[in-house]
Write a protein that holds these residues in place. Structure first.
Motif, PDB file in Angstrom:
ATOM      1  N   GLU A 197       8.858  27.424 -17.358  1.00 42.39           N
ATOM      2  CA  GLU A 197       9.933  26.808 -18.144  1.00 42.39           C
ATOM      3  C   GLU A 197      10.578  27.824 -19.085  1.00 42.39           C
ATOM      4  N   ALA A 198       9.754  28.632 -19.761  1.00 43.01           N
ATOM      5  CA  ALA A 198      10.283  29.642 -20.678  1.00 43.01           C
ATOM      6  C   ALA A 198      11.056  30.715 -19.919  1.00 43.01           C
ATOM      7  N   LEU A 199      10.539  31.093 -18.749  1.00 46.09           N
ATOM      8  CA  LEU A 199      11.221  32.103 -17.945  1.00 46.09           C
ATOM      9  C   LEU A 199      12.575  31.587 -17.463  1.00 46.09           C
ATOM     10  N   ALA A 200      12.627  30.342 -17.019  1.00 47.93           N
ATOM     11  CA  ALA A 200      13.885  29.754 -16.569  1.00 47.93           C
ATOM     12  C   ALA A 200      14.900  29.713 -17.711  1.00 47.93           C
ATOM     13  N   ILE A 205      17.652  43.409 -21.380  1.00 50.79           N
ATOM     14  CA  ILE A 205      16.196  43.475 -21.219  1.00 50.79           C
ATOM     15  C   ILE A 205      15.579  42.189 -21.750  1.00 50.79           C
ATOM     16  N   ILE A 206      14.617  41.663 -21.015  1.00 48.38           N
ATOM     17  CA  ILE A 206      13.766  40.585 -21.514  1.00 48.38           C
ATOM     18  C   ILE A 206      12.363  41.162 -21.644  1.00 48.38           C
ATOM     19  N   PHE A 207      11.850  41.212 -22.877  1.00 47.19           N
ATOM     20  CA  PHE A 207      10.529  41.788 -23.100  1.00 47.19           C
ATOM     21  C   PHE A 207       9.447  40.729 -22.880  1.00 47.19           C
ATOM     22  N   THR A 208       8.341  41.166 -22.291  1.00 45.86           N
ATOM     23  CA  THR A 208       7.190  40.295 -22.047  1.00 45.86           C
ATOM     24  C   THR A 208       5.971  40.955 -22.665  1.00 45.86           C
ATOM     25  N   THR A 209       5.247  40.230 -23.488  1.00 44.23           N
ATOM     26  CA  THR A 209       4.117  40.839 -24.179  1.00 44.23           C
ATOM     27  C   THR A 209       3.141  39.772 -24.645  1.00 44.23           C
ATOM     28  N   ALA A 210       1.918  40.192 -24.897  1.00 37.59           N
ATOM     29  CA  ALA A 210       0.911  39.274 -25.437  1.00 37.59           C
ATOM     30  C   ALA A 210       0.959  39.238 -26.960  1.00 37.59           C
ATOM     31  N   TYR A 211       1.826  40.055 -27.568  1.00 40.38           N
ATOM     32  CA  TYR A 211       1.881  40.153 -29.018  1.00 40.38           C
ATOM     33  C   TYR A 211       3.294  39.843 -29.512  1.00 40.38           C
ATOM     34  N   ASN A 253       2.582  40.624 -10.512  1.00 40.42           N
ATOM     35  CA  ASN A 253       2.632  39.689  -9.377  1.00 40.42           C
ATOM     36  C   ASN A 253       2.991  38.279  -9.836  1.00 40.42           C
ATOM     37  N   HIS A 254       2.412  37.878 -10.974  1.00 41.36           N
ATOM     38  CA  HIS A 254       2.683  36.542 -11.515  1.00 41.36           C
ATOM     39  C   HIS A 254       4.156  36.397 -11.879  1.00 41.36           C
ATOM     40  N   LEU A 255       4.702  37.413 -12.556  1.00 42.74           N
ATOM     41  CA  LEU A 255       6.106  37.378 -12.950  1.00 42.74           C
ATOM     42  C   LEU A 255       7.019  37.366 -11.724  1.00 42.74           C
ATOM     43  N   THR A 256       6.687  38.172 -10.737  1.00 42.40           N
ATOM     44  CA  THR A 256       7.491  38.225  -9.511  1.00 42.40           C
ATOM     45  C   THR A 256       7.510  36.872  -8.808  1.00 42.40           C
ATOM     46  N   ALA A 257       6.344  36.236  -8.731  1.00 47.00           N
ATOM     47  CA  ALA A 257       6.256  34.934  -8.065  1.00 47.00           C
ATOM     48  C   ALA A 257       7.073  33.876  -8.809  1.00 47.00           C
ATOM     49  N   LEU A 258       6.992  33.881 -10.144  1.00 46.35           N
ATOM     50  CA  LEU A 258       7.765  32.918 -10.930  1.00 46.35           C
ATOM     51  C   LEU A 258       9.268  33.136 -10.739  1.00 46.35           C
TER      52      LEU A 258
END
Length: 270
Positions: A105-108, A76-82, A14-19
């Protein structure tokens, strides 16, 4: 722009979608896949995305195991906590690697990178870099060769080649050794062999990234098995396979109908 999201945490999705919608209101989210198994089922029926955002650690394994099996038509853009998976990520169609929690900012910046790489002048260069990474022309992947296991008041060095399989039961991951037994127990006038197992302070998902994929296979959510431990595979109900391992585990090792073709290909490949 049409985007596909692979993420098992609903709040993160949800957070990613909103951003994304804040940065680019015209963007369309085609869907959210929350597991490897869900991805395998849904992939053939999904519209073709322009860009994929993918978490790495999903509830039933790593997203790599999905993306390495299905046709990936876009970056692909990978998103991870690691940050442990960056090299493996860029062997796929990855153009960026965002660490959680994701900031606008990083997503943009990642979206800007996607647009710049989509230009014809840079497409060939990106493809050449991905080819180099995939062929390991300048990178040699190394895998774990041993474990130092704390057991009672001892530290035990265990070679990976001595491990038949890893399993999880009651939240505890264990390594079961090849051809080693603790004792022979007599139950109902039958002699049973008790294999040696040691607890390991790692998740099966973490082990997947550290073990040689030529030698170990993620059979299901409970087992990662060594090629050398497999005596045979039997046809089971509903298109599944049942593995016969040595030493024999206390619970059946089943491979789902969806994963059976991948297992057969793995067994034949090396």
């Amino acid at each position: 722009m049409r985007v596909l999201i692979i993420e098992d945490e609903q709040m993160a999705a949800n957070h990613l979608t909103a951003l994304l919608r804040d940065i680019e209101p015209s963007l369309t989210v085609l869907g959210i896949l929350d597991s490897v198994d869900d991805g395998r089922l849904q992939w053939p029926h999904l519209p073709t995305p322009d860009l994929i955002f993918s978490d790495i650690q999903l509830a039933d394994g790593l997203s790599f195991s999905l993306l390495e099996q299905v046709p990936v038509p876009c970056p692909i853009i990978f998103t991870t906590a690691y940050d442990d998976y960056a090299i493996r990520a860029f062997k796929l169609n990855s153009i960026d690697y965002l660490l959680k929690p994701i900031e606008a900012e990083a997503l943009a910046a990642s979206l800007h990178k996607y647009r710049s790489l989509a230009r014809p002048a840079t497409t060939d260069l990106v493809r050449q870099m991905q080819t180099l990474l995939s062929s390991q022309a300048f990178l040699t992947q190394t895998y774990r060769q041993s474990f130092l296991i704390q057991f009672r008041d001892k530290l035990l060095p265990i070679k990976v080649s001595d491990i038949a399989y890893f399993s999880i039961e009651g939240g505890v991951v264990s390594a079961t050794l090849v051809n080693r037994v603790t004792d022979h127990r007599v139950t109902d006038h039958r002699v049973t062999v008790q294999p040696i197992s040691y607890p390991i302070d790692l998740k099966l998902e973490e082990l997947e990234t550290q073990l040689d994929p030529q030698q170990f296979f993620r059979a299901n959510r409970q087992f990662v098995v060594s090629r050398n431990s497999i005596r045979e595979a039997e046809l089971y109900f509903n298109g599944r396979l049942q593995l016969k391992l040595q030493p024999e585990p206390t619970t059946p090792v089943l491979i789902s109908k969806d994963r059976a073709p991948q297992f057969k290909k793995w067994m034949e490949a090396f």
